[in-house]
Scaffold this motif. Structure first.
Motif, mmCIF file in Angstrom:
data_model
loop_
_atom_site.group_PDB
_atom_site.id
_atom_site.type_symbol
_atom_site.label_atom_id
_atom_site.label_comp_id
_atom_site.label_asym_id
_atom_site.label_seq_id
_atom_site.Cartn_x
_atom_site.Cartn_y
_atom_site.Cartn_z
ATOM 1 N N ALA A 149 0.835 -1.213 0.000
ATOM 2 C CA ALA A 149 0.000 0.000 0.000
ATOM 3 C C ALA A 149 0.868 1.261 0.000
ATOM 4 O O ALA A 149 0.472 2.301 -0.528
ATOM 5 N N ALA A 150 2.066 1.159 0.609
ATOM 6 C CA ALA A 150 2.958 2.322 0.686
ATOM 7 C C ALA A 150 3.815 2.465 -0.569
ATOM 8 O O ALA A 150 4.388 3.533 -0.815
ATOM 9 N N PHE A 151 3.929 1.390 -1.355
ATOM 10 C CA PHE A 151 4.784 1.412 -2.533
ATOM 11 C C PHE A 151 4.392 2.499 -3.527
ATOM 12 O O PHE A 151 5.213 3.309 -3.950
ATOM 13 N N LEU A 152 3.115 2.472 -3.919
ATOM 14 C CA LEU A 152 2.680 3.321 -5.022
ATOM 15 C C LEU A 152 2.749 4.812 -4.699
ATOM 16 O O LEU A 152 3.284 5.588 -5.501
ATOM 17 N N PRO A 153 2.225 5.273 -3.543
ATOM 18 C CA PRO A 153 2.336 6.708 -3.226
ATOM 19 C C PRO A 153 3.787 7.191 -3.229
ATOM 20 O O PRO A 153 4.082 8.277 -3.739
ATOM 21 N N LEU A 154 4.698 6.381 -2.666
ATOM 22 C CA LEU A 154 6.103 6.766 -2.622
ATOM 23 C C LEU A 154 6.692 6.805 -4.026
ATOM 24 O O LEU A 154 7.418 7.741 -4.389
ATOM 25 N N ALA A 155 6.359 5.791 -4.843
ATOM 26 C CA ALA A 155 6.879 5.732 -6.211
ATOM 27 C C ALA A 155 6.388 6.915 -7.031
ATOM 28 O O ALA A 155 7.139 7.503 -7.822
ATOM 29 N N LYS A 156 5.117 7.298 -6.866
ATOM 30 C CA LYS A 156 4.563 8.430 -7.606
ATOM 31 C C LYS A 156 5.228 9.742 -7.181
ATOM 32 O O LYS A 156 5.487 10.624 -8.002
ATOM 33 N N LYS A 157 5.501 9.858 -5.884
ATOM 34 C CA LYS A 157 6.173 11.057 -5.377
ATOM 35 C C LYS A 157 7.577 11.171 -5.967
ATOM 36 O O LYS A 157 8.019 12.253 -6.378
ATOM 37 N N GLU A 158 8.301 10.049 -6.007
ATOM 38 C CA GLU A 158 9.654 10.047 -6.568
ATOM 39 C C GLU A 158 9.625 10.378 -8.057
ATOM 40 O O GLU A 158 10.488 11.103 -8.563
ATOM 41 N N LEU A 159 8.629 9.830 -8.781
ATOM 42 C CA LEU A 159 8.502 10.098 -10.216
ATOM 43 C C LEU A 159 8.219 11.579 -10.456
ATOM 44 O O LEU A 159 8.813 12.207 -11.349
ATOM 45 N N SER A 160 7.333 12.157 -9.647
ATOM 46 C CA SER A 160 7.002 13.573 -9.781
ATOM 47 C C SER A 160 8.233 14.447 -9.560
ATOM 48 O O SER A 160 8.480 15.402 -10.305
ATOM 49 N N GLN A 161 9.032 14.119 -8.532
ATOM 50 C CA GLN A 161 10.232 14.902 -8.237
ATOM 51 C C GLN A 161 11.252 14.788 -9.360
ATOM 52 O O GLN A 161 11.890 15.782 -9.747
ATOM 53 N N GLU A 162 11.416 13.597 -9.903
ATOM 54 C CA GLU A 162 12.368 13.395 -10.988
ATOM 55 C C GLU A 162 11.956 14.191 -12.226
ATOM 56 O O GLU A 162 12.793 14.784 -12.915
ATOM 57 N N MET A 163 10.647 14.220 -12.518
ATOM 58 C CA MET A 163 10.143 14.997 -13.659
ATOM 59 C C MET A 163 10.425 16.488 -13.458
ATOM 60 O O MET A 163 10.808 17.200 -14.394
ATOM 61 N N LYS A 164 10.240 16.987 -12.240
ATOM 62 C CA LYS A 164 10.508 18.392 -11.948
ATOM 63 C C LYS A 164 11.993 18.709 -12.130
ATOM 64 O O LYS A 164 12.356 19.781 -12.632
ATOM 65 N N ASN A 165 12.847 17.780 -11.717
ATOM 66 C CA ASN A 165 14.291 17.987 -11.880
ATOM 67 C C ASN A 165 14.667 18.081 -13.353
ATOM 68 O O ASN A 165 15.452 18.948 -13.759
ATOM 69 N N ILE A 166 14.110 17.165 -14.158
ATOM 70 C CA ILE A 166 14.406 17.177 -15.599
ATOM 71 C C ILE A 166 13.924 18.482 -16.220
ATOM 72 O O ILE A 166 14.628 19.114 -17.020
ATOM 73 N N LEU A 167 12.723 18.927 -15.840
ATOM 74 C CA LEU A 167 12.153 20.169 -16.376
ATOM 75 C C LEU A 167 13.024 21.372 -16.017
ATOM 76 O O LEU A 167 13.269 22.262 -16.847
#
Length: 709
Positions: free
Chosen positions: A396-414
């Motif tokens: 249950a904790a996997f997906l929220p954490l993974a989505k948060k990490e993906l969002s941060q990585e996208m912001k870094n690339i941008l």
């Protein structure tokens, strides 16, 4: 096998698919720009594969510093106190050991690869006292000492050995992971398959320490910790939650996905031995020592949680850490002592018996209470019973954490793409080349300034060495002497009393002897005082050294000085100027600095003293001998601590020098890399600008979730 609901499985697959689609949409970026996304996908896929494997076990990690008592803890838990798992007394013999259930007993040995061994040989040739080089020399020396045909074992890769009982296991295992094992130097990790019902449904890993300097073992440990469900963190009672423990707990423990973290004050009997003279009974010592250690845990864990909250850390991790405020107190040694007769005690156990029996009130029940293994077995049973619940909670904790990490990585690339676009639109080739050269020049100024900062620290370290040495010497003089105590004995005496009677001539001149007792005072030396002096000198010296290091290096001040140096040497009007980026880099630099830790083993000194004397020493020659023995031990202990202290200062300087060099080197490398990427686009500037503008729009849409996958 845990059966997860179909919706969860579909959500996992959807997230992996989303990363793949995002990567496809960003095909205009270089592979270097996409590294973070690829890593996120690999990590998430590994966790998903781990959960959906057939007969997924509950992964339990046993972690802590070297000498925290991890192997002894497991020997007591699994093997009824038998020393099946060798106790790793040095870093070179610390081997990751996985323990699992199997109907057939076997040991699976995993050797270093030839490439890994070549890296060890290369490190061994470097004349440095840094851990990775020093340990490489030790490993190579151990292999050469035992005249091992190295290539034969390296080519094996893995090897499986069967055994019939635990005694055979002890003999076989010691050859591969024991301190004096013939093949120990070549072994990377081992897996024990044991026919023990208690191990069903779980996989236990006895780690060599999260701060193991051998990269291959550290990597293996971290890989396991990534999929670990429950962690038992052992901190030695006599140095409970010291600086190294807090570093392991806060910086190196991979907290992602750990559902439960149990803090254990291991070797708890040692903590009681340090405080027993302050109380009137063993029971009072037990109660008060636990209060002291628990208060220590509450203060340090609360401070850490507060720091996490300030950094915006998720509540899941904070909740896991909350339980650490209530540590479990465990002594494997005391528990093992409670299971046998005094006559069969080892020398170490006899010494503990003497030290804990100061008030003549140590019995089997008290040993069981100090050992507290029943509580640990209760917790083990509880987590095993909750296996399915724990694993489902973890997913249950996997997906929220993974989505948060993906969002941060996208912001870094941008952020990087926007920065490149700005540089390309607003500058020409020549001006960017000039900026690049100016940056290199500014870096020289930063380098000189940071070197000056670290030079100041080196000067303070020399003062630290001089002042610390003086403090240690003064303490050694104080603890070398014993004060005489006074005691009283009832001494029986006699005198003659006349029995003559005037009326009886035959009684004239006769007498009888009458006895009486008198209090006689005497002076003596007490062996318990000598043992206490050794313990106090050892502990006080370690604390003194750590305090001097802490005074020398003020982390808050160093962080501010480094950050101010960077800001002062950059033009705030520069398009590349980004204070948050510099702040992040500076914080990472500070986090890489670890204060040295002095480790002293007092057991041999205490054993030597305890074996030669006991109780009250009244005889004049014995007093002189006891005083001389104590003085000799304190002198040897002083020399040992001083050598470590001076050596740690030398190693610490090397580490700080490396950090000083890397700070500006890495900063310059990152900035220059960005300029070179932009400069390469000037070959077709207009086309590149359009491509970047289109790319930024795509990234903004993806980041805002305007593109639905």
């Amino acid at each position: 096998m845990i059966i997860f609901d179909k919706t969860t499985e579909q959500q996992f697959e959807q997230h992996l698919l989303e990363i793949s689609h995002i990567t496809e949409h960003l095909n205009f970026l270089s592979q270097g720009d996409l590294l973070g996304l690829h890593k996120l996908k690999r990590t998430f896929q590994t966790k998903v594969d781990d959960f959906y494997q057939k007969e997924r076990k509950l992964n339990i990690g046993i972690i802590g510093q070297v000498k925290a008592g991890k192997s002894s803890f497991l020997n007591t838990m699994i093997f009824n106190g038998e020393d099946v798992l060798p106790r790793a007394s040095t870093l070179k013999t610390a081997t990751l050991t996985k323990i699992e259930y199997s109907e057939k007993n076997s040991i699976e040995i995993s050797y270093y690869s030839q490439k890994e061994w070549q890296e060890i040989e290369e490190r061994a040739r470097v004349n440095s006292e840094l851990d990775e080089y020093r340990v490489a020399r030790e490993i190579l020396s151990l292999a050469q000492k035992n005249s091992i045909d190295i290539d034969t074992y390296l080519k094996k890769g893995t090897e499986i050995i069967t055994f019939s009982n635990e005694k055979d296991l002890m003999r076989e295992l010691n050859e591969y992971v024991g301190e004096n094992g013939k093949i120990t130097a070549l072994v990377k990790y081992v897996t024990l398959k044991i026919n023990n019902e208690a191990l069903k449904d779980i996989s236990i890993v006895d780690t060599p320490g999260m701060n193991d300097p051998i990269a291959s073992r550290t990597d293996k440990t971290k890989q396991f910790m990534e999929v670990c469900d429950v962690v038992f963190f052992l901190s030695r009672g006599s140095n409970f939650l010291d600086q190294t423990d807090m570093h392991l707990l806060t910086a190196q423990l991979p907290q992602k996905g750990v559902n439960r973290l149990v803090l254990i004050s291991s070797r708890y009997d040692e903590a009681m031995q340090d405080t027993i003279d302050d109380y009137d009974s063993l029971e009072e010592t037990n109660i008060e020592t636990k209060k002291i250690l628990q208060s220590n845990a509450r203060i340090k864990i609360t401070q850490y949680i507060e720091a996490l909250r300030n950094r915006g850390m998720s509540n899941d991790i904070i909740q896991v850490l909350e339980e650490c405020k209530n540590p479990i107190f465990v002594s494997s040694m005391a528990h093992n002592m409670s299971q046998k007769e005094v006559q069969s005690f080892t020398e170490d156990e006899k010494l503990i018996m003497r030290n804990l029996n100061e008030h003549d009130d140590l019995d089997k029940d008290m040993l069981i209470d100090i050992g507290n293994i029943r509580e640990i077995k209760r917790i083990f049973g509880e987590v095993i019973a909750r296996k399915e619940e724990i694993l489902i909670e973890k997913t249950a904790a996997f997906l929220p954490l993974a989505k948060k990490e993906l969002s941060q990585e996208m912001k870094n690339i941008l952020t990087f793409q926007k920065r490149r676009l700005t540089l390309l639109v607003e500058h020409d080739y020549e001006s960017l080349e000039q900026q690049k050269k100016a940056i290199a020049s500014q870096m020289q100024n930063i380098k000189m300034a940071t070197t000056s900062i670290f030079t100041d620290i080196f000067t303070k370290l020399e003062m630290c060495k001089a002042d610390g040495t003086q403090a240690l010497r003064q303490a050694s003089l104080e603890y070398s002497n014993l004060n005489e105590r006074s005691g009283t004995d009832l001494e029986e005496r006699s005198h003659n009393v006349s029995t003559s009677k005037w009326y009886n001539p035959f009684s004239w001149g006769t007498s009888r002897k009458e006895y009486y007792t008198v209090e006689v005072r005497y002076r003596y030396l007490d062996i318990s005082d000598a043992l206490e002096n050794i313990r106090n000198f050892g502990n006080e010296s370690v604390n003194t050294v750590e305090e001097y290091f802490q005074k020398t290096l003020d982390f808050h001040q160093l962080k501010n000085r480094l950050l101010n140096t960077v800001i002062e040497n950059f033009d705030p009007g520069s398009e590349y100027y980004d204070p948050s980026y510099f702040k992040l880099l500076t914080e990472k630099t500070i986090q890489a600095i670890e204060l040295p830790i002095i480790r002293i083993n007092l057991s041999e000194y205490l054993k030597s003293m305890g074996n030669n004397f006991s109780g009250e020493v009244r005889n004049a020659s014995s007093k002189v001998e006891l005083q001389s023995k104590l003085s000799s031990h304190i002198s040897q202990l002083f020399d040992e601590i001083l050598i470590q202290f001076i050596n740690e200062i030398k190693v610490f300087k090397e580490k700080l020098t490396a950090i000083d060099n890397n700070f500006t080197t890495q900063l310059l490398k990152n900035i220059i890399h960005e300029y070179e990427i932009v400069l390469a686009r000037f070959n077709d500037k207009e086309k590149e600008i359009l491509a970047l503008q289109e790319g930024v729009k795509k990234l903004e849409n993806l980041t805002a979730k305007k593109i639905l996958i």
